[in-house]
Every structure is written in structure tokens, then in C-alpha cells.
Design an enzyme around this catalytic site. Structure first.
Site, PDB file in Angstrom:
ATOM      1  N   HIS A  17       0.838  -1.204   0.000  1.00  0.00           N
ATOM      2  CA  HIS A  17       0.000   0.000   0.000  1.00  0.00           C
ATOM      3  C   HIS A  17       0.872   1.254   0.000  1.00  0.00           C
ATOM      4  O   HIS A  17       0.606   2.207  -0.729  1.00  0.00           O
ATOM      5  CB  HIS A  17      -0.898   0.045   1.247  1.00  0.00           C
ATOM      6  N   LYS A  41     -18.075  -7.467   7.702  1.00  0.00           N
ATOM      7  CA  LYS A  41     -16.734  -8.043   7.617  1.00  0.00           C
ATOM      8  C   LYS A  41     -16.052  -8.033   8.984  1.00  0.00           C
ATOM      9  O   LYS A  41     -16.211  -7.076   9.748  1.00  0.00           O
ATOM     10  CB  LYS A  41     -15.911  -7.189   6.625  1.00  0.00           C
ATOM     11  N   ARG A  90      -1.360  -6.064  -8.553  1.00  0.00           N
ATOM     12  CA  ARG A  90      -0.230  -6.947  -8.252  1.00  0.00           C
ATOM     13  C   ARG A  90      -0.058  -8.047  -9.286  1.00  0.00           C
ATOM     14  O   ARG A  90       1.033  -8.489  -9.559  1.00  0.00           O
ATOM     15  CB  ARG A  90      -0.434  -7.617  -6.886  1.00  0.00           C
ATOM     16  N   SER A 127      -2.527  -7.845   2.760  1.00  0.00           N
ATOM     17  CA  SER A 127      -2.928  -7.734   4.172  1.00  0.00           C
ATOM     18  C   SER A 127      -3.312  -9.105   4.719  1.00  0.00           C
ATOM     19  O   SER A 127      -3.069  -9.404   5.888  1.00  0.00           O
ATOM     20  CB  SER A 127      -4.113  -6.774   4.307  1.00  0.00           C
TER      21      SER A 127
HETATM   22  P1  ADP Z   1      -9.626  -4.236  -0.429  1.00  0.00           P
HETATM   23  O1  ADP Z   1     -10.409  -4.743   0.731  1.00  0.00           O
HETATM   24  O2  ADP Z   1     -10.301  -3.160  -1.219  1.00  0.00           O
HETATM   25  O3  ADP Z   1      -9.011  -5.308  -1.309  1.00  0.00           O
HETATM   26  P2  ADP Z   1      -6.949  -3.731   0.443  1.00  0.00           P
HETATM   27  O4  ADP Z   1      -6.577  -2.922   1.637  1.00  0.00           O
HETATM   28  O5  ADP Z   1      -6.597  -5.187   0.470  1.00  0.00           O
HETATM   29  O6  ADP Z   1      -8.464  -3.466   0.274  1.00  0.00           O
HETATM   30  O7  ADP Z   1      -6.312  -3.109  -0.876  1.00  0.00           O
HETATM   31  C1  ADP Z   1      -6.497  -1.758  -1.247  1.00  0.00           C
HETATM   32  C2  ADP Z   1      -5.776  -1.473  -2.558  1.00  0.00           C
HETATM   33  O8  ADP Z   1      -4.392  -1.706  -2.398  1.00  0.00           O
HETATM   34  C3  ADP Z   1      -6.185  -2.367  -3.738  1.00  0.00           C
HETATM   35  O9  ADP Z   1      -6.134  -1.592  -4.906  1.00  0.00           O
HETATM   36  C4  ADP Z   1      -5.123  -3.402  -3.776  1.00  0.00           C
HETATM   37  O10 ADP Z   1      -4.958  -3.949  -5.087  1.00  0.00           O
HETATM   38  C5  ADP Z   1      -3.925  -2.568  -3.399  1.00  0.00           C
HETATM   39  N1  ADP Z   1      -2.849  -3.394  -2.841  1.00  0.00           N
HETATM   40  C6  ADP Z   1      -2.893  -4.246  -1.817  1.00  0.00           C
HETATM   41  N2  ADP Z   1      -1.693  -4.838  -1.596  1.00  0.00           N
HETATM   42  C7  ADP Z   1      -0.860  -4.334  -2.545  1.00  0.00           C
HETATM   43  C8  ADP Z   1       0.514  -4.548  -2.900  1.00  0.00           C
HETATM   44  N3  ADP Z   1       1.284  -5.417  -2.263  1.00  0.00           N
HETATM   45  N4  ADP Z   1       1.008  -3.845  -3.942  1.00  0.00           N
HETATM   46  C9  ADP Z   1       0.232  -2.978  -4.614  1.00  0.00           C
HETATM   47  N5  ADP Z   1      -1.061  -2.737  -4.354  1.00  0.00           N
HETATM   48  C10 ADP Z   1      -1.609  -3.392  -3.336  1.00  0.00           C
END
Ligand code: ADP
Length: 150
Positions: A17, A41, A90, A127
């Protein structure tokens, strides 16, 4: 003024992120990190904790704000005059998933989605993997910013 939101659960924020946020903020006048609240959730970290981790990470950058929201991301954008949604990609699975969401959002409101490819060094981080490492007492500190400590 170009204002984008970076929506997500951030449970917790990871170095993946952070990479997208640091590169994304250079494209916009303001980047709003928007933590979506989904009452159905279960989260590992409370909303207050997730918000505090992110605020601590970016407290020195006045272009980055942190907010929480409920409901559809596009409705939140329209209400607040955000013109862009920033998302990270990703892998092909992210692409397929994000494509459907972006097309749907575009049908619902005149908000453009901007995608950034993740840095190779953080492309494997999610995450959900971080939570799994934490649950099993592994060293999660290499996967998250320093501000995320339990
Ligand atoms: P959601 O519940 O919307 O999936 P996340 O917090 O998992 O929320 O992800 C939010 C954003 O961050 C999404 O666009 C996701 O693709 C991006 N993201 C998550 N992990 C990574 C990473 N390692 N590299 C790049 N983008 C990421």
C-alpha cells in the site's frame, strides 16, 4: 484540483500500500486514503487502529489525508468531489477483479479509476498474508511500515 481516493480495508496497511500511495500522490494534488467500513466483515485491527497506523505513516505529507467511509465508493467520491480512484495491481487476478469494479463504477458515476502496477519488491505482499503471519507469531515487521506494531 485533482483529488484522488485510495480506498481499501488496510487491515493492516502494508509496504505494498505504501508503495502505491507514495507513487500515487505525485500524480494528484491531494490523495485521500479512504478506509471502507463494511459492517458484515470481521477485521483483525479496529477501525481506530487502522486509521492511526496510516495517519502515523503519512503525518508529514500535507497532500495525504485519511478518512473512513461507508457505502459505495463512487457515492463517497461524488459527495466529496473526488475525481479519481487510485488502485494497485499486483497480478492478473487483481486485474480481473479490479476491471469489473472499475467498469461498474464507471457506469455508476463519472469517476475515473487510475491503476498503478505494484513495485516488484512488494508485489507478493497482501494484508491477508500479513494477518496470517501475525496469527502464527511470525515476523510481520518486514511486510508493513514501522508504524504498524502490535
Ligand atoms: P480491499 O479490501 O479493497 O481489497 P486492500 O486494503 O486489500 O483493500 O487493498 C487496497 C488497494 O491496495 C487495492 O487496490 C489493492 O490492489 C492494493 N494493494 C494491496 N496490496 C498491494 C501490494 N502489495 N502492492 C500494490 N497494491 C496493493
Amino acid at each position: 484540483m485533482k483529488r484522488a481516493i485510495f480506498p481499501g480495508s488496510f487491515d493492516p496497511i502494508t509496504l505494498g500500500h505504501v508503495d502505491i500511495i507514495e507513487r500515487g500522490v505525485t500524480l494528484f494534488d491531494e490523495l485521500i486514503i479512504a478506509i471502507g467500513v463494511n459492517s458484515g466483515k470481521e477485521y483483525m485491527f479496529s477501525l481506530a487502529e487502522r486509521e492511526q497506523f496510516i495517519k502515523n505513516c503519512f503525518k508529514d505529507n500535507p497532500k495525504i489525508k485519511v478518512v473512513t467511509y461507508q457505502g459505495l465508493t463512487v457515492d463517497f467520491c461524488m459527495k466529496n468531489n473526488f475525481n479519481f480512484i487510485l488502485r494497485g495491481l499486483r497480478n492478473p487476478a487483481d486485474f480481473e477483479f479490479e476491471k469489473a469494479i472499475a467498469h461498474t463504477n464507471r457506469d455508476l458515476a463519472p469517476v475515473e479509476t487510475v491503476f498503478l502496477l505494484t513495485a516488484a519488491s512488494t508485489s507478493y505482499i497482501s494484508s491477508s498474508i500479513v494477518r496470517e503471519v501475525i496469527r502464527n507469531d511470525g515476523d510481520y515487521t518486514k511486510l508493513v511500515p514501522n508504524m504498524v506494531r502490535i
